[in-house]
Design a protein around this motif. Structure first.
Motif, mmCIF file in Angstrom:
data_model
loop_
_atom_site.group_PDB
_atom_site.id
_atom_site.type_symbol
_atom_site.label_atom_id
_atom_site.label_comp_id
_atom_site.label_asym_id
_atom_site.label_seq_id
_atom_site.Cartn_x
_atom_site.Cartn_y
_atom_site.Cartn_z
ATOM 1 N N ASP A 49 65.807 29.879 20.176
ATOM 2 C CA ASP A 49 65.919 28.668 19.360
ATOM 3 C C ASP A 49 67.337 28.107 19.444
ATOM 4 O O ASP A 49 68.081 28.057 18.486
ATOM 5 C CB ASP A 49 65.567 28.993 17.905
ATOM 6 C CG ASP A 49 65.374 27.744 17.078
ATOM 7 O OD1 ASP A 49 65.488 27.819 15.850
ATOM 8 O OD2 ASP A 49 65.116 26.681 17.667
ATOM 9 N N THR B 187 55.146 28.265 17.383
ATOM 10 C CA THR B 187 56.475 28.307 16.771
ATOM 11 C C THR B 187 56.986 29.738 16.822
ATOM 12 O O THR B 187 56.416 30.638 16.216
ATOM 13 C CB THR B 187 56.437 27.833 15.308
ATOM 14 O OG1 THR B 187 55.970 26.480 15.259
ATOM 15 C CG2 THR B 187 57.827 27.906 14.683
ATOM 16 N N ARG C 226 61.479 29.654 10.481
ATOM 17 C CA ARG C 226 61.619 28.348 9.819
ATOM 18 C C ARG C 226 61.500 28.491 8.303
ATOM 19 O O ARG C 226 60.942 29.460 7.783
ATOM 20 C CB ARG C 226 60.541 27.372 10.310
ATOM 21 C CG ARG C 226 60.358 27.304 11.809
ATOM 22 C CD ARG C 226 61.556 26.741 12.533
ATOM 23 N NE ARG C 226 61.862 25.373 12.135
ATOM 24 C CZ ARG C 226 62.879 24.661 12.637
ATOM 25 N NH1 ARG C 226 63.684 25.202 13.551
ATOM 26 N NH2 ARG C 226 63.090 23.416 12.233
ATOM 27 N N GLY D 224 60.691 23.678 16.386
ATOM 28 C CA GLY D 224 60.330 25.090 16.310
ATOM 29 C C GLY D 224 60.110 25.656 17.695
ATOM 30 O O GLY D 224 59.068 25.428 18.300
ATOM 31 N N GLU E 197 56.690 31.622 10.847
ATOM 32 C CA GLU E 197 56.512 31.437 12.287
ATOM 33 C C GLU E 197 55.031 31.585 12.592
ATOM 34 O O GLU E 197 54.336 32.337 11.919
ATOM 35 C CB GLU E 197 57.282 32.484 13.102
ATOM 36 C CG GLU E 197 58.777 32.512 12.905
ATOM 37 C CD GLU E 197 59.442 33.606 13.743
ATOM 38 O OE1 GLU E 197 59.308 33.545 14.980
ATOM 39 O OE2 GLU E 197 60.079 34.493 13.164
#
Length: 496
Positions: free
Chosen positions: A41, A148, A152, A132, A171
């Motif tokens: 990420d 994802t 988050r 994501g 996630e």
């Protein structure tokens, strides 16, 4: 200025890789971190190089051994038809899916839908902001699926990053209704253990099963606890996607899988799967699972059954993806050596590490075995500032031949023939020169797929490319037409 030129296939010269000294030792000696898969990420990685390395790259460009910065070169059988740069979504471009006249392009910030009815001039239909990583993407009917794999704050498209050590972090899988391509609607979310790095669809008439691949558990992650030795199976009712739910977590590695270092130095410890490819017409699947390669039956899609399992503790660092051939008697596994963050297409690494492994499938039914035949790696020289790695590709459907197009990050797009499992060879290519000469940078095609007569590539940094392949060996594929293509859900190209 970017120049477009046709050049002969460039073969490796020994001088181009001298600046890579030490990289091979690092990749071989390190444990699981040596094959940290995909960029994660974060934005495109940039790692500085020494003055000597920068000079080596400049010399390679000056001699014509590698293309100039952003220079486009390709074999004579490939034409570059179009490039659509990034627009609203500035993150890394990722995977592709197709349906009718549309291409769906994943991006770390969301996804973009293209109208490709005129491949020479793709048009943007819509762009959806939904951050994501890595937003691995698939479509089936009116549904679009998005992975994802970054922690988050919640499951919304306005979420923010949040540590995985917090129980409230989310996630998993997101589902969109794409019946209106201009206005996709977010309709469902399913949290899965360790998130969803990639996913694979097993579509049925009333339901879509989703195999979720994820890995790297930690005792400090409430929703990603070790051992993480299997995959999540999600069932999505087509007429009620909001009822999507995890229905099983089959254990694929009851013995824990490949232990990695120190038993197997330079090999990733298996803590889940990176990617799975299914061939629904044959009830068969192949799994690329970090330190292991799998062949398994999906006759009961909720309960996949392992048929065979192989390891390569000499030359494979991270089993990344898998592709069946037409007749289902071969599997190509890719090795993501360096995790998409290192220059591995050079003399120092060599032709066997960071390559594709070609395996024949021998035997019948549950007694089938994977038998190794050879490696294939592009032998076009790449600068030591170019992140180059075997990545996502697809079959080019020609009866009687095993042909594939494949992305290699800054190694570009490769078209190759593995009809003879023991003697694979490249028959075409397209690539850009280094993004820069003063840093190792993650860029280049993430995915390169053949769909209805054209090659489509999603370049991490440069955008969406369309290529035309004209070659007597591949031309019969132009007659094969599909209504939908998710490459990890391989279609039955012939006899449908």
């Amino acid at each position: 200025m970017i120049s477009l030129q046709t050049s002969p296939v460039r073969r490796r010269r020994l001088g181009v890789a001298t600046a890579a000294a030490g990289l091979l030792a690092t990749l071989l000696m390190a444990g699981p971190a040596a094959a940290t898969p995909d960029p994660g990420d974060r934005g495109a990685a940039r790692t500085g190089v020494s003055a000597a390395q920068e000079a080596e790259v400049a010399a390679a460009i000056g001699s014509g051994e590698v293309p100039g910065v952003d220079e486009i070169v390709h074999s004579s059988n490939i034409t570059h038809l179009a490039n659509v740069p990034k627009d609203a979504l500035k993150g890394l471009n990722t995977d592709l899916a197709f349906q009718g006249k549309y291409a769906f392009a994943g991006n770390y910030d969301g996804f973009r839908i293209f109208d490709i009815s005129n491949p020479r001039s793709p048009r943007t239909v819509s762009q959806v902001l939904c951050p994501g990583s890595q937003n691995d993407i698939s479509v089936s009917g009116n549904l679009l699926f998005l992975s994802t794999d970054s922690s988050r704050s919640d499951n919304s498209c306005t979420s923010t990053t949040q540590p995985a050590t917090e129980k409230s972090s989310w996630e998993g899988m997101k589902v969109f209704d794409i019946s209106d391509k201009r206005n996709p609607k977010y309709v469902a979310a399913v949290e899965t253990a360790c998130g969803s790095h990639t996913h694979t669809l097993v579509p049925e008439r009333k339901n879509v099963y989703v195999y979720v691949s994820s890995y790297s558990p930690s005792a400090t992650f409430p929703d990603c606890q070790p051992p993480h030795d299997g995959i999540s199976v999600i069932k999505v009712p087509r007429n009620a996607p909001e009822k999507a739910a995890v229905v099983n977590f089959p254990v694929l590695f009851p013995d824990g899988g490949n232990p990695g270092a120190p038993d197997n130095p330079g090999v990733s410890r298996t803590t889940g799967c990176h990617d799975i490819t299914v061939l629904p017409s044959k009830d068969l699947a192949a799994g690329a699972c970090m330190g292991d390669g799998l062949l398994f039956s999906i006759k009961d899609p909720e309960n996949p059954k392992i048929i065979d399992r192989v390891q390569d503790n000499v030359n494979f660092a991270f089993w990344h993806s898998a592709t069946f051939n037409q007749t289902t008697d071969k599997v190509v596994f890719t090795d993501e050596l360096g995790g998409g963050g290192a220059a591995t297409c050079n003399e120092e690494i060599g032709p066997k590490r960071g390559a594709n492994g070609i395996y024949d499938i021998v035997g019948r039914g549950d007694h089938r075995k994977l038998v190794f035949r050879s490696y294939f790696k592009i032998d076009r020289p790449q600068a030591d500032t170019e992140v180059c790695v075997a990545h996502n590709g697809s079959i080019i459907p020609v009866k009687g031949r095993d042909l594939m197009v494949q992305a290699w990050y800054q190694g570009g797009v490769s078209v190759w023939d593995f009809t003879d499992s023991s003697k694979p060879k490249e028959i075409g290519y397209f690539e850009r020169g280094p993004v820069t000469t003063d840093a190792v940078t993650t860029a280049g095609p993430w995915s390169a797929y053949y769909y209805n007569g054209y090659i489509y590539s999603n370049d991490i940094a440069k955008g969406f490319d369309v290529l035309k392949l004209d070659d007597r060996r591949t031309d019969p594929a132009k007659r094969v037409r599909l209504d939908e293509l998710n490459v990890q859900t391989q279609p039955e190209y012939f006899g449908r």
